[in-house]
Each structure stands twice: as C-alpha cells, then as structure tokens.
Scaffold this active site. Structure first.
Site, PDB file in Angstrom:
ATOM      1  CB  SER A  53       1.125  16.235  -3.552  1.00  0.00           C
ATOM      2  OG  SER A  53       1.873  15.053  -3.603  1.00  0.00           O
ATOM      3  CE1 TYR A  98      -1.693  12.180  -4.646  1.00  0.00           C
ATOM      4  CE2 TYR A  98      -2.081  13.206  -2.527  1.00  0.00           C
ATOM      5  CZ  TYR A  98      -1.379  13.114  -3.699  1.00  0.00           C
ATOM      6  OH  TYR A  98      -0.363  13.960  -3.931  1.00  0.00           O
ATOM      7  CE1 TYR A 104       7.186  15.266  -8.008  1.00  0.00           C
ATOM      8  CE2 TYR A 104       8.598  14.114  -6.444  1.00  0.00           C
ATOM      9  CZ  TYR A 104       7.340  14.451  -6.896  1.00  0.00           C
ATOM     10  OH  TYR A 104       6.230  13.968  -6.242  1.00  0.00           O
ATOM     11  CB  VAL A 143       3.206  14.038   2.441  1.00  0.00           C
ATOM     12  CG1 VAL A 143       2.496  12.842   1.886  1.00  0.00           C
ATOM     13  CG2 VAL A 143       4.363  14.464   1.583  1.00  0.00           C
ATOM     14  CE  LYS A 201       2.587  14.691  -6.710  1.00  0.00           C
ATOM     15  NZ  LYS A 201       1.942  13.510  -6.102  1.00  0.00           N
TER      16      LYS A 201
HETATM   17  O1  DON Z   1       6.921  12.699  -4.076  1.00  0.00           O
HETATM   18  C1  DON Z   1       6.578  12.634  -2.902  1.00  0.00           C
HETATM   19  O2  DON Z   1       6.380  11.558  -2.345  1.00  0.00           O
HETATM   20  C2  DON Z   1       6.367  13.929  -2.143  1.00  0.00           C
HETATM   21  N1  DON Z   1       7.342  14.908  -2.512  1.00  0.00           N
HETATM   22  C3  DON Z   1       5.015  14.489  -2.385  1.00  0.00           C
HETATM   23  C4  DON Z   1       3.898  13.499  -2.093  1.00  0.00           C
HETATM   24  C5  DON Z   1       2.673  14.130  -1.553  1.00  0.00           C
HETATM   25  O3  DON Z   1       2.650  15.243  -1.090  1.00  0.00           O
HETATM   26  C6  DON Z   1       1.478  13.266  -1.484  1.00  0.00           C
HETATM   27  N2  DON Z   1       0.448  13.938  -0.726  1.00  0.00           N
HETATM   28  N3  DON Z   1      -0.479  13.656  -0.118  1.00  0.00           N
END
Ligand code: DON
Length: 308
Positions: free
Chosen positions: A65, A244, A192, A262, A68
């Site tokens: 994330s 978040y 993505y 994550v 992003k």
């Molecule tokens: O889209 C997803 O679920 C992951 N590629 C990224 C999500 C993420 O890193 C949320 N972070 N805390």
C-alpha cells in the site's frame, strides 16, 4: 554516501523488537506469509545526504500500500487535480483498507486513494497503452525518487497476489459496473499487483520519504521531481488515511505523515527534516507493522517529531 549504523537507533530498535511477538505476518497474499516476523529495521535519510540506520537495512520490502501514495503523485502530475478528484474522494473512511462497505453508499466513487478501492481507481488512471508501458512509467518515477535505477518488482509476490486477489477483483467489478473504471479488470489487477510488488530496501524507502518531506524537491541534485502542491496533497492523505483505520490514533501518538503496507513497510516523511523507511513484517490487526509503530512512537517522543 553509505548509510551509517547508529547506536541510539539500534537501542530503540532492540526495544521495539520485543513487540514483533504481538503481531502476525500477512498471509492473505501467500508469498508474504513467508516473511520472518522477528525482523525489524529502519533507515533515516536526511536532505544533506546523510543516512543513519539500524537492523538489516538490505532486506527487500515490497511496497504494497505504500505504492498508493506514489501512484497518486504520478496521476496528479499526469492528469491534474480536477480529473483525479472527480474519480476518487478526499475523506478518510475509518474502515479497513480492503472494505467494500462504503462503496454501496452513493455516489460509488471511492472515498479516498489510500483504501484499495480508491487505489485501484488511481492505478486505472496511469497513462499508457499497455500494462508494461504504464508499469514502466510508475517504476521510472519510483527509481527517480529513490535515485536507484536498480529498483524492480518481485514477480513471485505479484503473481501470488494476482491469484489471491478476489476481494480486489470484486471491488474492480463494482467500480466497473458504476463506470468509475473502464478497462478490463484482469488488466488493471495485473498492473496493480505489479505496482504493489515493487521492492526496495529501507534506505530507498527513507529517501522517497525525504523527497516528500522536502515538498517534491531532490535536495541532493536540485531537481524538482514533483510540484510542491502534489507533495502537499500526498502528505495530507498520509496524515488523514495513511495508516488506515488507525490514522487518528497514529496522528495523536506520532504525528507525522506516514504510509504503511501489509509487507510490514512504513514510509515516514517528517516535513522539512528527513524521510524514514521501516521494515517490520509482523502486523497488528489493522495491517500496520506493530513494532514499526512502536519504533516511530519512541522516535516521535524522544525527538519531538510530531507536527501538531
Ligand atoms: O491490495 C492489497 O490488498 C495489497 N496489495 C496492499 C494492501 C496493503 O498494503 C494494506 N496495508 N496495510
């Protein structure tokens, strides 16, 4: 300039490391489940080129994330604020990052670019005719921010996520039904998941954080990499939605613009001062690095980093 191991930082890392036991590595992307939950490292990059670190800063982190924020900066530059914010909102949700709930409350436009639904819309806006062209545009921007042409992506993690991405797939189909995205869902997910699998070490991450902290200017070569307004918007989202549904508590306890992923990465930008790159894959229940948060809390308290 090589990154110097720093004794004070090392002590803080040892203290924060105890908290890794309280977290769990993400395994909804099966390849991420292979990370060592006990890992913890940090690099701090200053605008004069100095860098200090503790822990194994050569370990590679996929951005997840954290990407992003960077894809948002790219599309703001390519498309302009008006175009982007007609398609994605500016408000925090207070929901988990992959929540589908708020999409049902009309208009279906995702509330912000840091939740998965909003990030998928942002990735959809990256210009180019093919996945390869769009991905290379983003990767080129990231290499420029980090001043590291060797940055690439981890194919293993990208394809592991692509296979397991049914929740994101559902978000995309919903957004497509509502005409917010207009391309083939599998093409968008391919782009993505590659974006999320871009990998680098803590030092690169800290350097990117430093560029945001310096309002988009690279002080080491005098080059403006993004307009200051774009850097300002990105940092604002980092404060309001970067961690978040823990963003409010993070603002109170730590008080710096930051973005988590994550994989256990956290990128921090202390405005006007320095960038921070952290890797600690054991996560709390909200998806943030549990020891990474402790580390930032110690740093913020000891060095009075809060911007509030
Ligand atoms: O889209 C997803 O679920 C992951 N590629 C990224 C999500 C993420 O890193 C949320 N972070 N805390």
């Amino acid at each position: 300039m090589p990154c110097q191991t720093n004794g004070d930082l090392q002590l803080i890392v040892e203290e924060a490391k105890k908290y890794t036991k309280l977290g769990k590595v993400a395994d909804y992307i099966p390849e991420l489940g292979k990370a060592n939950p006990g890992d913890l490292s940090i690099a701090i990059h200053y605008p004069d080129g100095r860098c200090i670190s503790a822990g194994d800063i050569d370990k590679k982190i996929t951005l997840q994330s954290i990407s992003k924020v960077i894809s948002l900066a790219l599309v703001l530059m390519e498309r302009g604020n008006r175009y982007v914010f007609e398609r994605v909102g500016m408000e925090p949700t207070g929901d988990p990052f992959n929540s589908i709930a708020k999409l049902e409350t009309m208009p279906a436009k995702p509330l912000n670019p840091m939740i998965n639904a909003g990030a998928l819309v942002v990735t959809h806006m990256i210009k180019g005719d093919t996945v390869e062209e769009r991905f290379n545009r983003l990767l080129g921007f990231i290499r420029e921010l980090a001043d590291d042409p060797s940055i690439g992506y981890c194919e293993r993690i990208a394809s592991s996520e692509l296979e397991a991405a049914d929740l994101n797939r559902a978000l995309c189909y919903f957004l497509k039904q509502h005409n917010i995205i207009k391309e083939d869902v599998e093409i968008l997910l391919d782009l993505y998941t590659k974006q999320c699998a871009i990998e680098m070490n803590c030092l690169d991450l800290a350097r990117i954080g430093m560029i945001f902290a310096m309002d988009g200017m690279d002080p080491l070569n005098g080059k403006r990499i993004m307009p200051d307004d774009v850097a300002r918007i990105c940092k604002t989202f980092m404060v309001t939605c970067g961690m978040y549904n823990a963003s409010g508590e993070f603002a109170i306890k730590i008080g710096i613009p930051a973005k988590s992923g994550v994989s256990g990465g956290i990128m921090g930008s202390v405005p006007g001062k320095f960038g921070i790159g952290i890797f600690g894959p054991a996560l709390d229940e909200k998806g943030n690095s549990v020891a990474g948060l402790k580390l930032l809390e110690f740093l913020s308290k000891n060095y009075r980093l809060s911007m509030f």
